[in-house]
Design a protein around this motif. Structure first.
Motif, PDB file in Angstrom:
ATOM      1  N   ILE A   1       0.845  -1.200   0.000  1.00 12.68           N
ATOM      2  CA  ILE A   1       0.000   0.000   0.000  1.00 12.68           C
ATOM      3  C   ILE A   1       0.879   1.249   0.000  1.00 12.68           C
ATOM      4  O   ILE A   1       0.606   2.207  -0.735  1.00 12.68           O
ATOM      5  CB  ILE A   1      -0.971  -0.019   1.190  1.00 12.68           C
ATOM      6  CG1 ILE A   1      -2.026  -1.115   0.978  1.00 12.68           C
ATOM      7  CG2 ILE A   1      -1.637   1.348   1.376  1.00 12.68           C
ATOM      8  CD1 ILE A   1      -2.890  -1.390   2.184  1.00 12.68           C
ATOM      9  N   ARG A   2       1.968   1.227   0.779  1.00 14.63           N
ATOM     10  CA  ARG A   2       2.894   2.370   0.779  1.00 14.63           C
ATOM     11  C   ARG A   2       3.502   2.566  -0.611  1.00 14.63           C
ATOM     12  O   ARG A   2       3.635   3.705  -1.075  1.00 14.63           O
ATOM     13  CB  ARG A   2       3.999   2.166   1.809  1.00 14.63           C
ATOM     14  CG  ARG A   2       3.564   2.409   3.223  1.00 14.63           C
ATOM     15  CD  ARG A   2       4.750   2.334   4.198  1.00 14.63           C
ATOM     16  NE  ARG A   2       4.266   2.118   5.530  1.00 14.63           N
ATOM     17  CZ  ARG A   2       4.266   0.962   6.188  1.00 14.63           C
ATOM     18  NH1 ARG A   2       4.775  -0.121   5.635  1.00 14.63           N
ATOM     19  NH2 ARG A   2       3.779   0.882   7.406  1.00 14.63           N
ATOM     20  N   SER A   3       3.873   1.486  -1.265  1.00 21.02           N
ATOM     21  CA  SER A   3       4.462   1.612  -2.607  1.00 21.02           C
ATOM     22  C   SER A   3       3.436   2.146  -3.599  1.00 21.02           C
ATOM     23  O   SER A   3       3.775   2.933  -4.491  1.00 21.02           O
ATOM     24  CB  SER A   3       5.050   0.278  -3.089  1.00 21.02           C
ATOM     25  OG  SER A   3       4.046  -0.629  -3.463  1.00 21.02           O
ATOM     26  N   LEU A   4       2.174   1.754  -3.446  1.00 21.16           N
ATOM     27  CA  LEU A   4       1.124   2.292  -4.324  1.00 21.16           C
ATOM     28  C   LEU A   4       0.938   3.789  -4.082  1.00 21.16           C
ATOM     29  O   LEU A   4       0.759   4.554  -5.034  1.00 21.16           O
ATOM     30  CB  LEU A   4      -0.193   1.549  -4.098  1.00 21.16           C
ATOM     31  CG  LEU A   4      -0.248   0.102  -4.589  1.00 21.16           C
ATOM     32  CD1 LEU A   4      -1.571  -0.539  -4.181  1.00 21.16           C
ATOM     33  CD2 LEU A   4      -0.051   0.027  -6.087  1.00 21.16           C
ATOM     34  N   HIS A   5       1.000   4.209  -2.825  1.00 21.69           N
ATOM     35  CA  HIS A   5       0.899   5.638  -2.507  1.00 21.69           C
ATOM     36  C   HIS A   5       2.050   6.413  -3.154  1.00 21.69           C
ATOM     37  O   HIS A   5       1.828   7.493  -3.721  1.00 21.69           O
ATOM     38  CB  HIS A   5       0.905   5.871  -0.993  1.00 21.69           C
ATOM     39  CG  HIS A   5      -0.415   5.679  -0.343  1.00 21.69           C
ATOM     40  ND1 HIS A   5      -1.444   6.572  -0.442  1.00 21.69           N
ATOM     41  CD2 HIS A   5      -0.876   4.668   0.439  1.00 21.69           C
ATOM     42  CE1 HIS A   5      -2.489   6.133   0.236  1.00 21.69           C
ATOM     43  NE2 HIS A   5      -2.171   4.971   0.778  1.00 21.69           N
ATOM     44  N   ARG A   6       3.263   5.863  -3.068  1.00 21.71           N
ATOM     45  CA  ARG A   6       4.412   6.531  -3.693  1.00 21.71           C
ATOM     46  C   ARG A   6       4.226   6.621  -5.201  1.00 21.71           C
ATOM     47  O   ARG A   6       4.518   7.647  -5.819  1.00 21.71           O
ATOM     48  CB  ARG A   6       5.712   5.795  -3.358  1.00 21.71           C
ATOM     49  CG  ARG A   6       6.222   6.052  -1.962  1.00 21.71           C
ATOM     50  CD  ARG A   6       7.635   5.511  -1.751  1.00 21.71           C
ATOM     51  NE  ARG A   6       7.747   4.087  -2.007  1.00 21.71           N
ATOM     52  CZ  ARG A   6       7.566   3.135  -1.099  1.00 21.71           C
ATOM     53  NH1 ARG A   6       7.256   3.468   0.149  1.00 21.71           N
ATOM     54  NH2 ARG A   6       7.684   1.871  -1.411  1.00 21.71           N
TER      55      ARG A   6
ATOM     56  N   SER B   1       1.180  11.698 -10.060  1.00 22.83           N
ATOM     57  CA  SER B   1       0.532  13.004  -9.914  1.00 22.83           C
ATOM     58  C   SER B   1       1.512  14.133 -10.211  1.00 22.83           C
ATOM     59  O   SER B   1       1.170  15.108 -10.883  1.00 22.83           O
ATOM     60  CB  SER B   1      -0.031  13.172  -8.507  1.00 22.83           C
ATOM     61  OG  SER B   1      -1.065  12.253  -8.287  1.00 22.83           O
ATOM     62  N   GLU B   2       2.719  13.973  -9.711  1.00 22.88           N
ATOM     63  CA  GLU B   2       3.744  14.987  -9.964  1.00 22.88           C
ATOM     64  C   GLU B   2       4.080  15.059 -11.452  1.00 22.88           C
ATOM     65  O   GLU B   2       4.175  16.149 -12.027  1.00 22.88           O
ATOM     66  CB  GLU B   2       4.996  14.660  -9.149  1.00 22.88           C
ATOM     67  CG  GLU B   2       6.060  15.731  -9.209  1.00 22.88           C
ATOM     68  CD  GLU B   2       7.252  15.416  -8.325  1.00 22.88           C
ATOM     69  OE1 GLU B   2       8.370  15.736  -8.741  1.00 22.88           O
ATOM     70  OE2 GLU B   2       7.045  14.861  -7.232  1.00 22.88           O
TER      71      GLU B   2
END
Length: 94
Positions: A59-64, A70-71
């Motif tokens: 989940i953390r990797s998906l957030h990153r 987005s950037e």
């Protein structure tokens, strides 16, 4: 005397989840993780703790990844001309 309550295998209310239900949920969760879907990583059944740790990491990797995309999208929109930016925005809202 310990402050921890012993785990009961008998459900005292409808909100309790049985060990079998937990095992089933962990198994389903394990199937959703891409690392676990790899046949080489199925060398043995993983503990619920390990599956939950891998889930959190995934989940953390998906957030990153979402943040990075987005950037990149923001940079693309900032550098695009009006027509290109309008096209990109229309594709995103579909």
């Amino acid at each position: 005397m310990s402050s921890r309550r012993p785990r009961s295998r008998h459900s005292t209310g409808s909100s309790r989840i049985s060990d079998d239900q937990i095992n089933e949920l962990v198994s389903k969760l394990q199937q959703l993780l891409p690392e676990v879907q790899n046949p080489r990583s199925r060398l043995g059944k993983k503990s619920a703790t390990k599956v939950l740790q891998e889930t959190c990491n995934y989940i953390r990797s998906l957030h990153r990844e979402v943040d990075d995309l987005s950037e990149r999208l923001s940079e693309l929109l900032a550098n695009a001309d009006t027509t290109q930016a309008a096209l990109i925005r229309s594709l995103l809202t579909q």
